[in-house]
Design a protein around this motif. Structure first.
Motif, PDB file in Angstrom:
ATOM      1  N   SER A 173      47.437  82.519  34.334  1.00 42.40           N
ATOM      2  CA  SER A 173      47.116  83.951  34.373  1.00 42.40           C
ATOM      3  C   SER A 173      48.327  84.782  33.979  1.00 42.40           C
ATOM      4  CB  SER A 173      46.639  84.348  35.777  1.00 42.40           C
ATOM      5  OG  SER A 173      45.463  83.648  36.133  1.00 42.40           O
ATOM      6  N   TYR A 174      49.482  84.425  34.540  1.00 45.63           N
ATOM      7  CA  TYR A 174      50.709  85.150  34.194  1.00 45.63           C
ATOM      8  C   TYR A 174      51.055  84.961  32.716  1.00 45.63           C
ATOM      9  CZ  TYR A 174      55.576  86.580  34.002  1.00 45.63           C
ATOM     10  OH  TYR A 174      56.746  87.199  33.642  1.00 45.63           O
ATOM     11  N   THR A 222      45.489  75.167  41.645  1.00 46.97           N
ATOM     12  CA  THR A 222      45.765  76.573  41.972  1.00 46.97           C
ATOM     13  C   THR A 222      47.053  77.081  41.323  1.00 46.97           C
ATOM     14  OG1 THR A 222      44.552  76.345  44.059  1.00 46.97           O
ATOM     15  CG2 THR A 222      46.038  78.228  43.845  1.00 46.97           C
ATOM     16  N   PRO A 223      48.164  76.311  41.353  1.00 50.51           N
ATOM     17  CA  PRO A 223      49.353  76.761  40.621  1.00 50.51           C
ATOM     18  C   PRO A 223      49.080  76.971  39.134  1.00 50.51           C
ATOM     19  CG  PRO A 223      49.951  75.021  42.144  1.00 50.51           C
ATOM     20  CD  PRO A 223      48.454  75.090  42.141  1.00 50.51           C
ATOM     21  N   ILE A 239      41.903  78.195  33.485  1.00 45.89           N
ATOM     22  CA  ILE A 239      41.683  79.044  34.661  1.00 45.89           C
ATOM     23  C   ILE A 239      40.259  78.893  35.169  1.00 45.89           C
ATOM     24  CG2 ILE A 239      41.527  81.445  35.450  1.00 45.89           C
ATOM     25  CD1 ILE A 239      43.829  82.061  33.475  1.00 45.89           C
ATOM     26  N   ILE A 247      47.449  80.329  38.593  1.00 44.83           N
ATOM     27  CA  ILE A 247      48.415  81.421  38.730  1.00 44.83           C
ATOM     28  C   ILE A 247      49.342  81.479  37.512  1.00 44.83           C
ATOM     29  CG2 ILE A 247      50.346  82.291  40.104  1.00 44.83           C
ATOM     30  CD1 ILE A 247      48.977  80.970  42.559  1.00 44.83           C
ATOM     31  N   LEU A 248      49.872  80.323  37.128  1.00 47.43           N
ATOM     32  CA  LEU A 248      50.792  80.265  35.991  1.00 47.43           C
ATOM     33  C   LEU A 248      50.101  80.651  34.684  1.00 47.43           C
ATOM     34  CD1 LEU A 248      52.640  76.932  36.867  1.00 47.43           C
ATOM     35  CD2 LEU A 248      53.606  79.237  36.984  1.00 47.43           C
TER      36      LEU A 248
END
Length: 248
Positions: free
Chosen positions: A58-59, A51-52, A135, A55-56
């Protein structure tokens, strides 16, 4: 110096996963059987990565205005790649120690490492494509790891059995959508772009062909795996229905 300008955090991330694995094995799951502790500990580092990483990644993608299949890697994209490389190295070590004959997962991790490491350390381009694939692969990580832990204890813990039964259909559905539809569509877009030859000057043909081959193989194996799980789920549900009919 800003943290994101430091080129290599691979060792730091690996140590983090290694310590987390040891804590899971010797503390968190100390009461579990020796047979289950390695797999459960692997799930913990997978949870810390999955999950991290989504998020990372995607950013890292959204913060790059020049993102494309052949765009140069940004510093933050390289950092995310190293975060994932460290995880796969740690999980590969886990398999080599506890499951040295599991050539499917060992081969999967080695091929995945090849893709990530060539993107990060060889061609320095294409992180957009690799992180998008990351992702799509890790978006199911939370469900999959909880499901795996519940599956490991469902025979002797009623709560685990309930979690497993409740989580199986939505997890299978999400996994099927990502690996059966969204993933193949994105790989098709990658293939069409690279086949045009516009990226050959920054991503050599042998590199992108290797990437596509690894990803197609991984998706194919994933589709086979989830298909077998759907068949098992259907068989289990039918057995329960037949059992209820007999008990009436």
């Amino acid at each position: 110096m800003d943290i994101l300008t430091i080129p290599n955090y691979l060792l730091l991330f690996f140590i983090m996963y290694f310590i987390l694995y040891l804590n899971a094995y010797f503390i968190l799951f100390r009461t579990w059987t020796r047979k289950l502790r390695p797999e459960a500990s692997s799930c913990i580092i997978s949870l810390a990565h999955g999950t991290p990483a989504v998020i990372l990644a995607s950013y890292a993608i959204l913060s790059d205005p020049t993102r494309n299949f052949d765009s140069p890697n940004t510093s933050f994209q390289n950092l995310v790649l190293e975060y994932s490389i460290a995880y796969f190295l740690m999980d590969l070590l886990h398999y080599l120690v506890f499951y040295p004959r599991d050539m499917l997962f060992i081969g999967h991790h080695m091929c995945t490492l090849f893709v990530f490491m060539t993107c990060r350390y060889v061609v320095f381009h294409g992180a957009y494509a690799i992180l998008m694939l990351l992702i799509l692969a890790e978006i199911t990580s939370l469900c999959q790891n909880v499901w795996t832990l519940a599956s490991a204890r469902r025979s002797d813990v009623k709560f685990a059995a309930r979690v497993y039964d409740l989580l199986s259909p939505p997890f299978y559905a999400l996994y099927s959508m990502m690996r059966g539809f969204v993933g193949p569509y994105f790989v098709y877009r990658m293939f069409v772009f690279y086949l045009s030859g516009v990226a050959n000057n920054v991503i050599p043909k042998w590199v992108w062909i290797s990437w596509i081959s690894v990803v197609v193989t991984a998706i194919s194996v994933s589709i086979l795996w989830i298909s077998n799980l759907w068949i098992e789920l259907y068989s289990e549900r039918m057995k329960k229905v037949e059992s209820k009919k007999k008990n009436r």
